[in-house]
Design a protein around this motif. Structure first.
Motif, mmCIF file in Angstrom:
data_model
loop_
_atom_site.group_PDB
_atom_site.id
_atom_site.type_symbol
_atom_site.label_atom_id
_atom_site.label_comp_id
_atom_site.label_asym_id
_atom_site.label_seq_id
_atom_site.Cartn_x
_atom_site.Cartn_y
_atom_site.Cartn_z
ATOM 1 N N GLU A 17 45.749 6.956 -11.642
ATOM 2 C CA GLU A 17 45.859 7.219 -13.077
ATOM 3 C C GLU A 17 47.298 7.025 -13.548
ATOM 4 O O GLU A 17 47.555 6.462 -14.624
ATOM 5 C CB GLU A 17 45.388 8.631 -13.375
ATOM 6 N N ALA A 18 48.275 7.491 -12.754
ATOM 7 C CA ALA A 18 49.682 7.326 -13.122
ATOM 8 C C ALA A 18 50.096 5.861 -13.091
ATOM 9 O O ALA A 18 50.837 5.398 -13.966
ATOM 10 C CB ALA A 18 50.561 8.134 -12.172
ATOM 11 N N VAL A 19 49.603 5.134 -12.096
ATOM 12 C CA VAL A 19 49.929 3.707 -11.982
ATOM 13 C C VAL A 19 49.420 2.934 -13.189
ATOM 14 O O VAL A 19 50.083 2.012 -13.691
ATOM 15 C CB VAL A 19 49.348 3.118 -10.679
ATOM 16 N N ASN A 20 48.251 3.314 -13.684
ATOM 17 C CA ASN A 20 47.646 2.614 -14.814
ATOM 18 C C ASN A 20 48.136 3.110 -16.167
ATOM 19 O O ASN A 20 47.764 2.555 -17.201
ATOM 20 C CB ASN A 20 46.125 2.740 -14.748
ATOM 21 N N SER A 21 48.967 4.149 -16.143
ATOM 22 C CA SER A 21 49.504 4.695 -17.386
ATOM 23 C C SER A 21 50.854 4.045 -17.685
ATOM 24 O O SER A 21 51.797 4.176 -16.909
ATOM 25 C CB SER A 21 49.678 6.213 -17.284
ATOM 26 N N LYS A 22 50.957 3.345 -18.804
ATOM 27 C CA LYS A 22 52.214 2.691 -19.165
ATOM 28 C C LYS A 22 53.316 3.722 -19.392
ATOM 29 O O LYS A 22 54.478 3.476 -19.077
ATOM 30 C CB LYS A 22 52.013 1.845 -20.419
ATOM 31 N N VAL A 23 52.963 4.877 -19.932
ATOM 32 C CA VAL A 23 53.957 5.909 -20.201
ATOM 33 C C VAL A 23 54.540 6.447 -18.909
ATOM 34 O O VAL A 23 55.763 6.542 -18.746
ATOM 35 C CB VAL A 23 53.340 7.057 -21.019
ATOM 36 N N CYS A 24 53.677 6.781 -17.945
ATOM 37 C CA CYS A 24 54.150 7.322 -16.672
ATOM 38 C C CYS A 24 55.026 6.314 -15.933
ATOM 39 O O CYS A 24 56.103 6.640 -15.438
ATOM 40 C CB CYS A 24 52.972 7.729 -15.797
ATOM 41 N N ALA A 25 54.549 5.071 -15.844
ATOM 42 C CA ALA A 25 55.280 4.044 -15.101
ATOM 43 C C ALA A 25 56.641 3.762 -15.720
ATOM 44 O O ALA A 25 57.593 3.412 -15.016
ATOM 45 C CB ALA A 25 54.451 2.766 -15.032
ATOM 46 N N ARG A 36 54.753 0.244 -7.460
ATOM 47 C CA ARG A 36 55.171 -0.755 -6.468
ATOM 48 C C ARG A 36 54.285 -0.688 -5.240
ATOM 49 O O ARG A 36 53.868 -1.707 -4.680
ATOM 50 C CB ARG A 36 56.632 -0.524 -6.056
ATOM 51 N N SER A 37 54.003 0.543 -4.801
ATOM 52 C CA SER A 37 53.209 0.745 -3.592
ATOM 53 C C SER A 37 51.805 0.163 -3.739
ATOM 54 O O SER A 37 51.298 -0.502 -2.824
ATOM 55 C CB SER A 37 53.116 2.243 -3.267
ATOM 56 N N MET A 38 51.188 0.407 -4.896
ATOM 57 C CA MET A 38 49.801 -0.023 -5.095
ATOM 58 C C MET A 38 49.700 -1.480 -5.533
ATOM 59 O O MET A 38 48.905 -2.249 -4.984
ATOM 60 C CB MET A 38 49.123 0.879 -6.133
ATOM 61 N N VAL A 39 50.542 -1.876 -6.515
ATOM 62 C CA VAL A 39 50.403 -3.207 -7.106
ATOM 63 C C VAL A 39 51.092 -4.279 -6.274
ATOM 64 O O VAL A 39 50.512 -5.325 -5.976
ATOM 65 C CB VAL A 39 50.947 -3.216 -8.551
ATOM 66 N N TYR A 40 52.337 -4.032 -5.874
ATOM 67 C CA TYR A 40 53.100 -5.060 -5.173
ATOM 68 C C TYR A 40 52.850 -5.070 -3.668
ATOM 69 O O TYR A 40 52.894 -6.129 -3.037
ATOM 70 C CB TYR A 40 54.589 -4.899 -5.460
ATOM 71 N N HIS A 41 52.612 -3.891 -3.107
ATOM 72 C CA HIS A 41 52.399 -3.827 -1.658
ATOM 73 C C HIS A 41 50.930 -3.716 -1.279
ATOM 74 O O HIS A 41 50.596 -3.771 -0.092
ATOM 75 C CB HIS A 41 53.185 -2.656 -1.056
ATOM 76 N N ALA A 119 58.654 9.435 13.815
ATOM 77 C CA ALA A 119 59.283 9.454 15.127
ATOM 78 C C ALA A 119 60.027 8.143 15.356
ATOM 79 O O ALA A 119 59.822 7.157 14.640
ATOM 80 C CB ALA A 119 58.228 9.659 16.221
ATOM 81 N N THR A 120 60.891 8.131 16.345
ATOM 82 C CA THR A 120 61.654 6.930 16.678
ATOM 83 C C THR A 120 60.712 5.753 16.925
ATOM 84 O O THR A 120 59.722 5.878 17.635
ATOM 85 C CB THR A 120 62.508 7.179 17.926
ATOM 86 N N GLY A 121 61.037 4.620 16.312
ATOM 87 C CA GLY A 121 60.217 3.423 16.474
ATOM 88 C C GLY A 121 59.200 3.212 15.368
ATOM 89 O O GLY A 121 58.590 2.147 15.288
ATOM 90 N N ALA A 122 59.013 4.207 14.508
ATOM 91 C CA ALA A 122 58.064 4.072 13.391
ATOM 92 C C ALA A 122 58.763 3.447 12.188
ATOM 93 O O ALA A 122 59.966 3.622 11.988
ATOM 94 C CB ALA A 122 57.489 5.431 13.011
ATOM 95 N N VAL A 123 57.993 2.715 11.386
ATOM 96 C CA VAL A 123 58.536 2.041 10.210
ATOM 97 C C VAL A 123 58.069 2.778 8.957
ATOM 98 O O VAL A 123 56.869 2.868 8.696
ATOM 99 C CB VAL A 123 58.093 0.567 10.150
ATOM 100 N N TRP A 124 59.020 3.270 8.171
ATOM 101 C CA TRP A 124 58.710 4.023 6.961
ATOM 102 C C TRP A 124 59.232 3.311 5.717
ATOM 103 O O TRP A 124 59.772 3.938 4.805
ATOM 104 C CB TRP A 124 59.265 5.446 7.073
ATOM 105 N N SER A 125 59.063 2.007 5.683
ATOM 106 C CA SER A 125 59.413 1.266 4.476
ATOM 107 C C SER A 125 58.397 1.590 3.384
ATOM 108 O O SER A 125 57.285 2.054 3.658
ATOM 109 C CB SER A 125 59.401 -0.235 4.749
ATOM 110 N N GLU A 126 58.765 1.324 2.146
ATOM 111 C CA GLU A 126 57.836 1.552 1.046
ATOM 112 C C GLU A 126 56.651 0.598 1.150
ATOM 113 O O GLU A 126 55.529 0.945 0.767
ATOM 114 C CB GLU A 126 58.563 1.360 -0.292
ATOM 115 N N ALA A 127 56.888 -0.602 1.695
ATOM 116 C CA ALA A 127 55.806 -1.577 1.846
ATOM 117 C C ALA A 127 54.762 -1.112 2.840
ATOM 118 O O ALA A 127 53.595 -1.496 2.763
ATOM 119 C CB ALA A 127 56.378 -2.926 2.280
ATOM 120 N N MET A 128 55.144 -0.263 3.786
ATOM 121 C CA MET A 128 54.219 0.216 4.817
ATOM 122 C C MET A 128 53.599 1.562 4.465
ATOM 123 O O MET A 128 52.410 1.771 4.687
ATOM 124 C CB MET A 128 54.952 0.344 6.159
#
Length: 320
Positions: A17-25, A36-41, A119-128
């Motif tokens: 709902e927030a992603v689809n709201s122009k005001v929130c975004a 970004r997480s939903m639309v671009y990634h 933990a060490t070795g995990a990837v926590w990028s926004e894309a992931m």
């Protein structure tokens, strides 16, 4: 906490709902990250999966690339852990891709953090992982506090993450320092306080990186130093600026091209030209830098003869 319509609905529904709201975004940094997480990634907040982990060989290579960062940041990371580890917090150092290079957490909290893949070795990028303290910090190149259901993925909303960027001696991003809490009762004001501690610790690491890179130089504080960032200049024996942190570059409009021209520190420190040390030698060096080593052009720039230029260069131990 982000406020969107339909508070009683599921987390995934509220994210959508927030992603689809122009005001929130447009008005919320969290909603912009969710978008970004939903639309671009192409991520789904309701998806159930463990964090992506790299193979041991890839982790080893990443650690080698960041060996200076790890070496200099470790004392700060250990201090943070000794202070916060007993209160349900893990401390992590990552590279610019969100790959966790080092992590510390208490044995009693290991189950919670392992369930999130922190933990060490995990990837926590926004894309992931979508919106999170490490990935969003890296994406936006600023300190962030992602408190519980500000996370993108439903699996991650029980924790709070506070991340701050670390910039290298050339002003480029080197990594992220992160503190994550598994305490379900962690209130937002306390998370924000932890965020300030993490940001201050990241600035300390950045300062140590800069001083290490310019060992032997005189390090001075420049305009803009403080809560906005680390604003330091490295000066050689002629008071020529040979290095500047990211904040100093922004505050003083210093570029790589300007630094290559061997600028005098005096005008950048509010001093009159000639108040510093080695002014004639520095002037010769700046003229040579502007002329890209052409002695004749440098002499014309200074209004002296080529023979005088060579004599002064020899006097000051400069080569063409």
């Amino acid at each position: 906490m982000l406020s969107v319509p339909g508070r009683g609905r599921s987390h995934a529904d509220r994210v959508a709902e927030a992603v689809n709201s122009k005001v929130c975004a447009a008005t919320s940094g969290i909603a912009a990250s969710w978008r970004r997480s939903m639309v671009y990634h192409g991520l789904d907040p309701a998806s159930r999966r463990s964090a992506h982990r790299v193979e041991d060989g890839s982790l080893r290579q990443a650690r080698e690339r960041s060996q200076d960062l790890i070496r200099i940041a470790m004392p700060t990371l250990e201090r943070l852990y000794s202070t916060l580890g007993s209160s349900g917090c893990s401390v992590a150092l990552t590279d610019t891709d969100g790959l966790i290079l080092e992590a510390r957490r208490a044995a009693g909290d290991a189950r919670d953090f392992d369930s999130w893949g922190l933990a060490t070795g995990a990837v926590w990028s926004e894309a992931m992982e979508g919106t999170n303290g490490i990935g969003t910090c890296a994406a936006e190149r600023r300190a962030v506090v992602i408190h519980q259901d500000q996370h993108f993925r439903t699996d991650n909303i029980a924790m709070s993450c506070m991340g701050a960027p670390i910039f290298d001696p050339t002003g480029q991003m080197a990594g992220v320092l992160d503190v994550s809490s598994c305490r379900r009762d962690l209130e937002l004001p306390y998370a924000q306080m932890l965020g300030l501690i993490v940001a201050e610790s990241a600035r300390a690491v950045e300062s140590d990186l800069f001083r290490s890179a310019f060992h032997g130089c005189r390090i001075v504080v420049a305009e803009g130093h403080g809560t906005a960032g680390v604003s330091l200049l490295a000066l050689d024996k002629d008071d020529v600026i040979v290095g500047a942190t990211r904040q100093a570059r922004k505050a003083l409009d210093l570029t790589d091209a300007l630094l290559a021209a061997a600028p005098s520190a005096a005008p950048y420190l509010g001093e009159q030209e000639g108040e510093g040390r080695g002014t004639e030698r520095a002037a010769l060096r700046r003229a040579l830098a502007r002329a890209q080593g052409n002695v004749s052009a440098a002499a014309r720039d200074l209004g002296i003869s080529r023979a005088t230029m060579y004599r002064k260069m020899a006097q000051h131990g400069l080569s063409d």
